[in-house]
Design a protein around this motif. Structure first.
Motif, PDB file in Angstrom:
ATOM      1  N   ILE A 364      34.632  44.884  38.643  1.00 26.45           N
ATOM      2  CA  ILE A 364      35.813  44.567  39.450  1.00 26.45           C
ATOM      3  C   ILE A 364      35.597  43.270  40.226  1.00 26.45           C
ATOM      4  CG2 ILE A 364      37.149  45.325  41.459  1.00 26.45           C
ATOM      5  CD1 ILE A 364      36.840  48.188  40.411  1.00 26.45           C
ATOM      6  N   ARG A 365      34.385  43.084  40.766  1.00 23.37           N
ATOM      7  CA  ARG A 365      34.113  41.859  41.523  1.00 23.37           C
ATOM      8  C   ARG A 365      34.232  40.618  40.637  1.00 23.37           C
ATOM      9  NH1 ARG A 365      30.239  45.054  44.457  1.00 23.37           N
ATOM     10  NH2 ARG A 365      28.569  44.492  43.016  1.00 23.37           N
ATOM     11  N   GLU A 366      33.758  40.716  39.389  1.00 23.29           N
ATOM     12  CA  GLU A 366      33.864  39.577  38.475  1.00 23.29           C
ATOM     13  C   GLU A 366      35.331  39.250  38.189  1.00 23.29           C
ATOM     14  OE1 GLU A 366      31.508  37.581  37.243  1.00 23.29           O
ATOM     15  OE2 GLU A 366      29.975  38.654  38.392  1.00 23.29           O
ATOM     16  N   TRP A 367      36.130  40.261  37.963  1.00 22.92           N
ATOM     17  CA  TRP A 367      37.540  40.018  37.655  1.00 22.92           C
ATOM     18  C   TRP A 367      38.316  39.541  38.879  1.00 22.92           C
ATOM     19  CZ3 TRP A 367      37.234  45.266  34.764  1.00 22.92           C
ATOM     20  CH2 TRP A 367      36.731  45.046  33.477  1.00 22.92           C
ATOM     21  N   GLN A 368      37.856  39.914  40.066  1.00 24.37           N
ATOM     22  CA  GLN A 368      38.491  39.390  41.282  1.00 24.37           C
ATOM     23  C   GLN A 368      38.244  37.887  41.420  1.00 24.37           C
ATOM     24  OE1 GLN A 368      36.766  42.009  44.212  1.00 24.37           O
ATOM     25  NE2 GLN A 368      38.532  43.400  44.196  1.00 24.37           N
ATOM     26  N   VAL A 369      37.065  37.427  40.993  1.00 23.54           N
ATOM     27  CA  VAL A 369      36.799  35.983  40.976  1.00 23.54           C
ATOM     28  C   VAL A 369      37.764  35.287  40.020  1.00 23.54           C
ATOM     29  CG1 VAL A 369      35.108  34.206  40.393  1.00 23.54           C
ATOM     30  CG2 VAL A 369      34.375  36.262  41.598  1.00 23.54           C
ATOM     31  N   VAL A 370      38.021  35.920  38.870  1.00 28.20           N
ATOM     32  CA  VAL A 370      38.971  35.369  37.904  1.00 28.20           C
ATOM     33  C   VAL A 370      40.342  35.193  38.555  1.00 28.20           C
ATOM     34  CG1 VAL A 370      40.208  35.818  35.759  1.00 28.20           C
ATOM     35  CG2 VAL A 370      37.754  36.257  35.898  1.00 28.20           C
ATOM     36  N   LEU A 371      40.796  36.217  39.300  1.00 27.95           N
ATOM     37  CA  LEU A 371      42.122  36.146  39.922  1.00 27.95           C
ATOM     38  C   LEU A 371      42.172  35.122  41.052  1.00 27.95           C
ATOM     39  CD1 LEU A 371      43.190  39.906  40.004  1.00 27.95           C
ATOM     40  CD2 LEU A 371      43.891  38.112  38.420  1.00 27.95           C
ATOM     41  N   GLU A 372      41.038  34.885  41.713  1.00 27.19           N
ATOM     42  CA  GLU A 372      41.019  33.840  42.742  1.00 27.19           C
ATOM     43  C   GLU A 372      41.277  32.464  42.119  1.00 27.19           C
ATOM     44  OE1 GLU A 372      37.297  34.119  44.702  1.00 27.19           O
ATOM     45  OE2 GLU A 372      37.743  36.042  45.679  1.00 27.19           O
ATOM     46  N   LEU A 373      40.734  32.263  40.931  1.00 24.74           N
ATOM     47  CA  LEU A 373      40.908  30.983  40.251  1.00 24.74           C
ATOM     48  C   LEU A 373      42.225  30.922  39.490  1.00 24.74           C
ATOM     49  CD1 LEU A 373      37.287  30.589  38.822  1.00 24.74           C
ATOM     50  CD2 LEU A 373      38.282  29.306  40.719  1.00 24.74           C
ATOM     51  N   GLU A 374      42.640  32.043  38.923  1.00 22.11           N
ATOM     52  CA  GLU A 374      43.842  32.083  38.090  1.00 22.11           C
ATOM     53  C   GLU A 374      44.634  33.355  38.421  1.00 22.11           C
ATOM     54  OE1 GLU A 374      44.679  32.114  33.345  1.00 22.11           O
ATOM     55  OE2 GLU A 374      43.129  30.731  34.057  1.00 22.11           O
ATOM     56  N   PRO A 375      45.438  33.332  39.480  1.00 23.44           N
ATOM     57  CA  PRO A 375      46.123  34.542  39.952  1.00 23.44           C
ATOM     58  C   PRO A 375      47.013  35.193  38.900  1.00 23.44           C
ATOM     59  CG  PRO A 375      46.248  32.789  41.594  1.00 23.44           C
ATOM     60  CD  PRO A 375      45.698  32.176  40.359  1.00 23.44           C
ATOM     61  N   ALA A 376      47.482  34.452  37.897  1.00 18.51           N
ATOM     62  CA  ALA A 376      48.385  35.015  36.889  1.00 18.51           C
ATOM     63  C   ALA A 376      47.648  35.592  35.686  1.00 18.51           C
ATOM     64  CB  ALA A 376      49.366  33.939  36.423  1.00 18.51           C
ATOM     65  N   HIS A 377      46.329  35.751  35.773  1.00 16.38           N
ATOM     66  CA  HIS A 377      45.543  36.257  34.642  1.00 16.38           C
ATOM     67  C   HIS A 377      45.868  37.740  34.439  1.00 16.38           C
ATOM     68  CE1 HIS A 377      42.218  37.008  31.935  1.00 16.38           C
ATOM     69  NE2 HIS A 377      41.880  35.720  31.970  1.00 16.38           N
ATOM     70  N   ALA A 378      46.709  38.047  33.459  1.00 13.03           N
ATOM     71  CA  ALA A 378      47.213  39.404  33.274  1.00 13.03           C
ATOM     72  C   ALA A 378      46.105  40.375  32.885  1.00 13.03           C
ATOM     73  CB  ALA A 378      48.313  39.399  32.213  1.00 13.03           C
ATOM     74  N   ASN A 379      45.191  39.970  32.009  1.00 15.18           N
ATOM     75  CA  ASN A 379      44.133  40.875  31.557  1.00 15.18           C
ATOM     76  C   ASN A 379      43.208  41.274  32.699  1.00 15.18           C
ATOM     77  OD1 ASN A 379      45.045  40.919  28.946  1.00 15.18           O
ATOM     78  ND2 ASN A 379      43.721  39.258  28.268  1.00 15.18           N
ATOM     79  N   ALA A 380      42.885  40.327  33.569  1.00 11.65           N
ATOM     80  CA  ALA A 380      42.019  40.654  34.709  1.00 11.65           C
ATOM     81  C   ALA A 380      42.705  41.666  35.626  1.00 11.65           C
ATOM     82  CB  ALA A 380      41.671  39.384  35.480  1.00 11.65           C
ATOM     83  N   LYS A 381      44.006  41.488  35.870  1.00 12.30           N
ATOM     84  CA  LYS A 381      44.736  42.445  36.700  1.00 12.30           C
ATOM     85  C   LYS A 381      44.707  43.836  36.067  1.00 12.30           C
ATOM     86  CE  LYS A 381      48.059  39.169  38.669  1.00 12.30           C
ATOM     87  NZ  LYS A 381      49.495  38.783  38.745  1.00 12.30           N
ATOM     88  N   LYS A 382      44.997  43.899  34.770  1.00 15.97           N
ATOM     89  CA  LYS A 382      45.041  45.184  34.079  1.00 15.97           C
ATOM     90  C   LYS A 382      43.679  45.856  34.092  1.00 15.97           C
ATOM     91  CE  LYS A 382      45.417  45.047  29.636  1.00 15.97           C
ATOM     92  NZ  LYS A 382      45.989  44.822  28.283  1.00 15.97           N
ATOM     93  N   ASN A 383      42.618  45.080  33.887  1.00 18.46           N
ATOM     94  CA  ASN A 383      41.278  45.651  33.852  1.00 18.46           C
ATOM     95  C   ASN A 383      40.843  46.168  35.206  1.00 18.46           C
ATOM     96  OD1 ASN A 383      41.290  44.937  31.184  1.00 18.46           O
ATOM     97  ND2 ASN A 383      39.981  43.142  31.448  1.00 18.46           N
ATOM     98  N   ILE A 384      41.203  45.454  36.277  1.00 18.68           N
ATOM     99  CA  ILE A 384      40.866  45.923  37.627  1.00 18.68           C
ATOM    100  C   ILE A 384      41.560  47.256  37.908  1.00 18.68           C
ATOM    101  CG2 ILE A 384      41.211  45.444  40.081  1.00 18.68           C
ATOM    102  CD1 ILE A 384      40.709  42.507  39.490  1.00 18.68           C
ATOM    103  N   GLU A 385      42.837  47.352  37.552  1.00 22.78           N
ATOM    104  CA  GLU A 385      43.572  48.608  37.763  1.00 22.78           C
ATOM    105  C   GLU A 385      42.922  49.757  36.995  1.00 22.78           C
ATOM    106  OE1 GLU A 385      47.491  47.669  36.556  1.00 22.78           O
ATOM    107  OE2 GLU A 385      47.927  46.367  38.290  1.00 22.78           O
ATOM    108  N   GLN A 386      42.523  49.486  35.758  1.00 24.58           N
ATOM    109  CA  GLN A 386      41.896  50.521  34.934  1.00 24.58           C
ATOM    110  C   GLN A 386      40.560  50.950  35.531  1.00 24.58           C
ATOM    111  OE1 GLN A 386      43.006  52.161  32.424  1.00 24.58           O
ATOM    112  NE2 GLN A 386      41.122  53.242  31.856  1.00 24.58           N
ATOM    113  N   ALA A 387      39.733  49.982  35.947  1.00 24.90           N
ATOM    114  CA  ALA A 387      38.425  50.314  36.518  1.00 24.90           C
ATOM    115  C   ALA A 387      38.577  51.078  37.825  1.00 24.90           C
ATOM    116  CB  ALA A 387      37.622  49.030  36.736  1.00 24.90           C
ATOM    117  N   GLU A 388      39.549  50.699  38.647  1.00 28.30           N
ATOM    118  CA  GLU A 388      39.765  51.413  39.908  1.00 28.30           C
ATOM    119  C   GLU A 388      40.218  52.843  39.666  1.00 28.30           C
ATOM    120  OE1 GLU A 388      42.492  48.852  41.922  1.00 28.30           O
ATOM    121  OE2 GLU A 388      40.893  47.685  42.894  1.00 28.30           O
TER     122      GLU A 388
END
Length: 400
Positions: A364-388
């Motif tokens: 989750i922390r890695e994908w949060q870094v992705v969203l900090e750089l690219e807030p519209a990254h759909a896969n990172a959002k979906k993966n964070i929701e799934q992991a949570e």
């Protein structure tokens, strides 16, 4: 016997599992960056070892093309076709790249001929060599280097305060419009501000008079001094050397030692040392224009070197500093976007690996870094929701 890993496996098999990218192929975003893997696994027939190896070479070829390494990319396309002769994608990629190289070579040759017409033999040599770098067997570029490009002599010139390319062209060539030749020879940035104390190469232009040195002035013979008036104090005779109290000097302006050290470090490509010296200089004199300009050059060159060495996060940080000062510097927007894309891909892929190792919080922390750089990254959002969701399920299972 219940195991927490079972919940992770069930989550991966569910419809909303994390989207993994094949090695070296990058990840997909809504903007359509190539290399995406389908969310549903097992939809197609598995690749053979030969096909997998060819796919890796294709992915590396595409990366090299994006970074401008056309010759190396073409070699890898050919290797991919040798590995799998039925690989239609490799065949198409090779054909397209060969056409692209052919056009780029033709453009470099045209630019080299245009430089020859301007009598800029140094620039012409550079253009023809660039053509040969992409096509080592190109006969036109080779013949031009052999027969048309002259070895050009040059002399050094130490820049003084007030020097411009136009004034230097007027001094050495008698034509202010020839400053472009000096600019090309020294590979200066657009609209450069010459820094006092630096050394430039002044090339000879075939067919034009070339002033190699300042004309030497012969001293005039001394004149006889008139007889002093009664009671007057005798003064120096005309033509005699000036007195020590009034020296006559023609020296270049003093250069700040910090600026000189930073310039030397930059020429040695010691970028951290150059930037550290410039930071000290600008901390004491923030309005120093020469220091400001040199810092931009140092940040730009350092960011490019870091990118070439695949230090993408460091390159992104360095180029971001330059973007805060001058967002449109050289080709900074393109370099900044490329380094950012590499950083996003790195953290996204790392998150996938951690997810597979059942390290959900770290993923989750890695994908949060992705969203900090690219807030519209759909896969990172979906993966964070799934992991949570999986984490929450595991915590509830532990309580039971």
């Amino acid at each position: 016997m219940r195991r927490p890993a079972a919940w992770v496996v069930l989550g991966l098999l569910a419809g909303g599992c994390a989207t993994a990218a094949p090695d070296g192929a990058g990840t997909a975003t809504p903007s359509g960056r190539p290399g995406a893997a389908p969310a549903a696994a097992g939809a197609s027939r598995p690749l053979s070892p030969r096909q997998e190896l060819a796919a890796k070479h294709r992915a590396e070829s595409e990366r090299l093309e994006r970074e401008g390494e056309l010759r190396r990319a073409l070699d890898l396309w050919k290797i991919a076709r040798v590995i799998d002769k039925d690989d239609a994608a490799a065949r198409e990629g090779q054909t397209k790249l060969e056409g692209r190289i052919e056009g780029a070579v033709a453009q470099r040759i045209q630019e080299g001929r245009a430089a020859l017409q301007r009598s800029s033999h140094v620039e012409a040599r550079r253009r023809f060599l660039a053509a040969l770098a992409m096509d080592p067997f190109n006969r036109i570029a080779f013949d031009a280097l052999q027969n048309d490009v002259r070895e050009v002599e040059s002399i050094p010139h130490t820049v003084r305060a007030g020097d411009t390319l136009a004034t230097l062209a007027q001094r050495y060539y008698g034509d202010r419009l020839r400053g472009e030749v000096i600019w090309e020879t020294n590979q200066l940035p657009p609209n450069p501000r010459l820094v006092a104390g630096t050394t430039l190469k002044i090339p000879e232009i075939p067919g034009l008079p070339f002033l190699r040195a300042e004309p030497r002035r012969e001293p005039l013979p001394p004149l006889a001094a008139p007889a002093p008036a009664p009671g007057a104090t005798p003064g120096p005779a005309p033509g005699s050397p000036p007195s020590r109290s009034e020296p006559v000097r023609d020296e270049p302006p003093e250069v700040n030692p910090l600026l000189a050290d930073a310039r030397d470090a930059l020429e040695r490509k010691e970028y951290p040392a150059a930037l550290a010296g410039l930071d000290r200089l600008l901390a004491s004199t923030p309005s120093d224009r020469e220091g400001q300009d040199l810092r931009k050059v140092a940040l730009y060159q350092y960011g490019k070197v870091q990118f070439d060495q695949r230090q993408y996060e460091e390159s992104y940080r360095t180029l971001t500093q330059l973007a805060k000062i001058q967002p449109g510097y050289e080709d900074l927007p393109r370099l900044l976007q490329q380094s950012k894309a590499r950083v996003v891909d790195k953290h996204y892929s790392e998150g996938i690996k951690l997810y597979r190792d059942e390290k959900l919080k770290e993923a989750i922390r890695e994908w949060q870094v992705v969203l900090e750089l690219e807030p519209a990254h759909a896969n990172a959002k979906k993966n964070i929701e799934q992991a949570e969701r999986l984490l929450k399920g595991l915590e509830q299972r532990k309580k039971k």
